[in-house]
Design an enzyme around this catalytic site. Structure first.
Site, PDB file in Angstrom:
ATOM      1  N   ASP A   1      -1.135   3.613  -3.076  1.00 62.53           N
ATOM      2  CA  ASP A   1       0.288   3.449  -3.345  1.00 62.53           C
ATOM      3  C   ASP A   1       1.024   4.466  -2.470  1.00 62.53           C
ATOM      4  O   ASP A   1       0.453   5.491  -2.082  1.00 62.53           O
ATOM      5  CB  ASP A   1       0.540   3.722  -4.833  1.00 62.53           C
ATOM      6  CG  ASP A   1       2.013   3.855  -5.161  1.00 62.53           C
ATOM      7  OD1 ASP A   1       2.772   2.930  -4.837  1.00 62.53           O
ATOM      8  OD2 ASP A   1       2.409   4.893  -5.732  1.00 62.53           O
ATOM      9  N   LEU A   2       2.285   4.199  -2.152  1.00 65.84           N
ATOM     10  CA  LEU A   2       3.030   5.123  -1.284  1.00 65.84           C
ATOM     11  C   LEU A   2       3.903   6.099  -2.080  1.00 65.84           C
ATOM     12  O   LEU A   2       3.590   7.278  -2.186  1.00 65.84           O
ATOM     13  CB  LEU A   2       3.870   4.345  -0.265  1.00 65.84           C
ATOM     14  CG  LEU A   2       3.070   3.618   0.834  1.00 65.84           C
ATOM     15  CD1 LEU A   2       4.018   2.871   1.770  1.00 65.84           C
ATOM     16  CD2 LEU A   2       2.195   4.589   1.631  1.00 65.84           C
ATOM     17  N   ASP A   3       4.992   5.609  -2.652  1.00 61.56           N
ATOM     18  CA  ASP A   3       5.972   6.504  -3.275  1.00 61.56           C
ATOM     19  C   ASP A   3       5.411   7.168  -4.529  1.00 61.56           C
ATOM     20  O   ASP A   3       4.858   6.511  -5.407  1.00 61.56           O
ATOM     21  CB  ASP A   3       7.243   5.720  -3.612  1.00 61.56           C
ATOM     22  CG  ASP A   3       7.911   5.186  -2.349  1.00 61.56           C
ATOM     23  OD1 ASP A   3       8.565   5.976  -1.664  1.00 61.56           O
ATOM     24  OD2 ASP A   3       7.736   3.993  -2.044  1.00 61.56           O
TER      25      ASP A   3
ATOM     26  N   THR B   1       1.450  -1.365  -1.688  1.00 64.14           N
ATOM     27  CA  THR B   1       2.732  -0.793  -2.114  1.00 64.14           C
ATOM     28  C   THR B   1       3.702  -1.845  -2.639  1.00 64.14           C
ATOM     29  O   THR B   1       3.599  -3.028  -2.305  1.00 64.14           O
ATOM     30  CB  THR B   1       3.380  -0.034  -0.922  1.00 64.14           C
ATOM     31  OG1 THR B   1       4.641   0.510  -1.322  1.00 64.14           O
ATOM     32  CG2 THR B   1       3.616  -0.959   0.278  1.00 64.14           C
ATOM     33  N   GLY B   2       4.634  -1.387  -3.436  1.00 64.81           N
ATOM     34  CA  GLY B   2       5.745  -2.240  -3.848  1.00 64.81           C
ATOM     35  C   GLY B   2       6.790  -2.373  -2.757  1.00 64.81           C
ATOM     36  O   GLY B   2       7.626  -3.279  -2.787  1.00 64.81           O
TER      37      GLY B   2
ATOM     38  N   LYS C   1      -0.389  -5.860  -7.764  1.00 69.86           N
ATOM     39  CA  LYS C   1      -1.111  -5.222  -6.655  1.00 69.86           C
ATOM     40  C   LYS C   1      -2.573  -5.647  -6.564  1.00 69.86           C
ATOM     41  O   LYS C   1      -3.147  -5.712  -5.481  1.00 69.86           O
ATOM     42  CB  LYS C   1      -1.003  -3.697  -6.770  1.00 69.86           C
ATOM     43  CG  LYS C   1       0.378  -3.170  -6.417  1.00 69.86           C
ATOM     44  CD  LYS C   1       0.399  -1.652  -6.376  1.00 69.86           C
ATOM     45  CE  LYS C   1       1.736  -1.144  -5.871  1.00 69.86           C
ATOM     46  NZ  LYS C   1       1.731   0.315  -5.680  1.00 69.86           N
TER      47      LYS C   1
ATOM     48  N   ASN D   1       3.783  -0.173 -11.856  1.00 66.99           N
ATOM     49  CA  ASN D   1       3.313  -1.259 -10.975  1.00 66.99           C
ATOM     50  C   ASN D   1       1.913  -0.989 -10.415  1.00 66.99           C
ATOM     51  O   ASN D   1       1.344  -1.840  -9.730  1.00 66.99           O
ATOM     52  CB  ASN D   1       4.307  -1.519  -9.835  1.00 66.99           C
ATOM     53  CG  ASN D   1       4.463  -0.342  -8.894  1.00 66.99           C
ATOM     54  OD1 ASN D   1       4.304   0.806  -9.281  1.00 66.99           O
ATOM     55  ND2 ASN D   1       4.781  -0.619  -7.648  1.00 66.99           N
TER      56      ASN D   1
END
Length: 268
Positions: free
Chosen positions: A9-11, A43-44, A193, A219
Site C-alpha cells: 500500500d502507498l499512503d 494502492t487505492g 485489493k 481498504n
C-alpha cells in the site's frame, strides 16, 4: 529464501507523511528486487498519482490501482491487464442527488480518464485544485465507463448517500476513505485489493503463503487477510492491527516498511 511477493500500500504505509519514498525505503526495495523477489504497488490511488512512485522504485511488476479495479504495467501493453468498470449512469444519478445529500464534488476516473464536476480545494492533493477544460465532468464529457467514482459529501450525509447508491445500483461496492476527508468511493461490486493481489500471485506462480502485504487502512483489510503474512503498520487503524499476522515496530514516518523488511530478510 525462496521468492516472495511483497505487496505495498502507498499512503500511510510505504510513503512517509509527506507522501515521499525515503532513500532507505528505495534502497531496501531495490535490494529485494535484485535478490529476485517481486515488489508490487497495490494502492487505492489512481495510476495518474502512482506512476511516478513506480518509476522512482524502478519496478517492473504489474501495478494495482483503484483498490483492485485496475491492474497494468505502466508504459507497456501487457496481456494480463484488466480494468473493472461501473455503469456511468451512476454518475448521472449522483448529479440528481447533489442538493439532497450536500455532495461537494464528483470525480469519475479510469486508466486514461480523469473528470471532475468542479475543482475542489483540499489538503489531500489527490485532485487538482483547478480543472482544465477537458477535465470537466458533464453528461456529455463522460463517454466511457469509469473504474472508480469518488464523491466528497458532508459527513452527516455519508451513510444515507451510501445506502441510496447501493439501493439504486446493486452491482457496485461503496467504500469510505480513511482519514479526515468524508469521501465515498464507488467501484465494481466485490472488487478490492485482493482482486489484484490474487492475479499478481497467479501471474508469478507464487503461493499465497509467500505473499507479504503491508497496509494501514480499511481498504487494506482483505489484502492483509489474504496474504500469507499480512503486516499492519504501527500507525494502522485498530481493525487492521486486529486481523494482521504481524505489526511493524515503526510507523510510516520512521521507515516502518523498510525496517520490517530488512529484519525479515536479514539484510543488515
Amino acid at each position: 529464501m525462496h521468492q516472495k511477493l511483497i505487496a505495498l500500500d502507498l499512503d500511510g504505509t510505504t510513503l512517509n507523511p509527506d507522501a515521499q519514498i525515503t532513500l532507505k525505503t528505495q534502497r531496501t526495495l531495490t535490494e529485494l528486487q535484485n535478490a529476485g523477489h517481486i515488489v508490487s504497488i497495490v494502492t487505492g490511488r489512481p495510476n495518474r498519482l502512482s506512476e511516478s512512485i513506480y518509476q522512482q522504485l524502478r519496478l517492473t511488476s504489474p501495478m494495482v490501482n483503484f483498490n483492485g479495479a485496475l491492474m497494468h504495467i505502466p508504459g507497456q501493453t501487457w496481456a494480463g491487464e484488466y480494468q473493472y468498470t461501473i455503469n456511468k449512469a451512476i454518475v448521472f444519478q449522483l448529479f440528481q442527488l447533489k442538493e439532497r445529500f450536500k455532495i461537494q464534488m464528483i470525480a469519475a476516473e479510469g486508466k486514461t480518464m480523469f473528470l471532475a464536476d468542479q475543482a475542489y480545494a483540499n489538503s489531500l492533493s489527490f485532485f487538482p485544485t483547478t480543472l482544465k477544460s477537458d477535465e470537466i465532468l458533464t453528461q456529455a464529457s463522460l463517454k466511457q465507463e469509469p473504474a472508480a467514482v469518488t464523491v466528497f459529501v458532508e459527513r452527516a450525509d455519508q451513510n444515507a448517500l451510501r445506502a441510496e447508491i447501493l439501493r439504486e445500483f446493486p452491482d457496485v461496492s461503496v467504500n469510505t476513505w480513511g482519514g479526515p476527508a468524508s469521501v465515498l468511493e464507488i467501484v465494481h461490486r466485490g472488487i478490492h485489493k485482493t482482486t489484484g493481489l490474487a492475479k499478481l500471485a497467479a501471474h508469478y506462480d507464487i503461493d499465497q503463503s509467500d505473499i507479504i502485504a503491508f497496509g494501514d487502512e480499511s481498504n487494506d483489510l482483505e489484502m492483509l487477510a489474504y496474504a500469507g503474512t499480512g503486516v499492519a503498520m504501527q500507525n494502522a487503524i485498530a481493525p487492521i492491527k486486529a486481523i494482521a499476522d504481524d505489526i511493524t515496530p515503526l510507523t510510516n514516518a520512521q521507515d516502518g516498511v523498510a525496517n520490517y523488511l530488512r529484519q525479515y530478510f536479514k539484510m543488515d
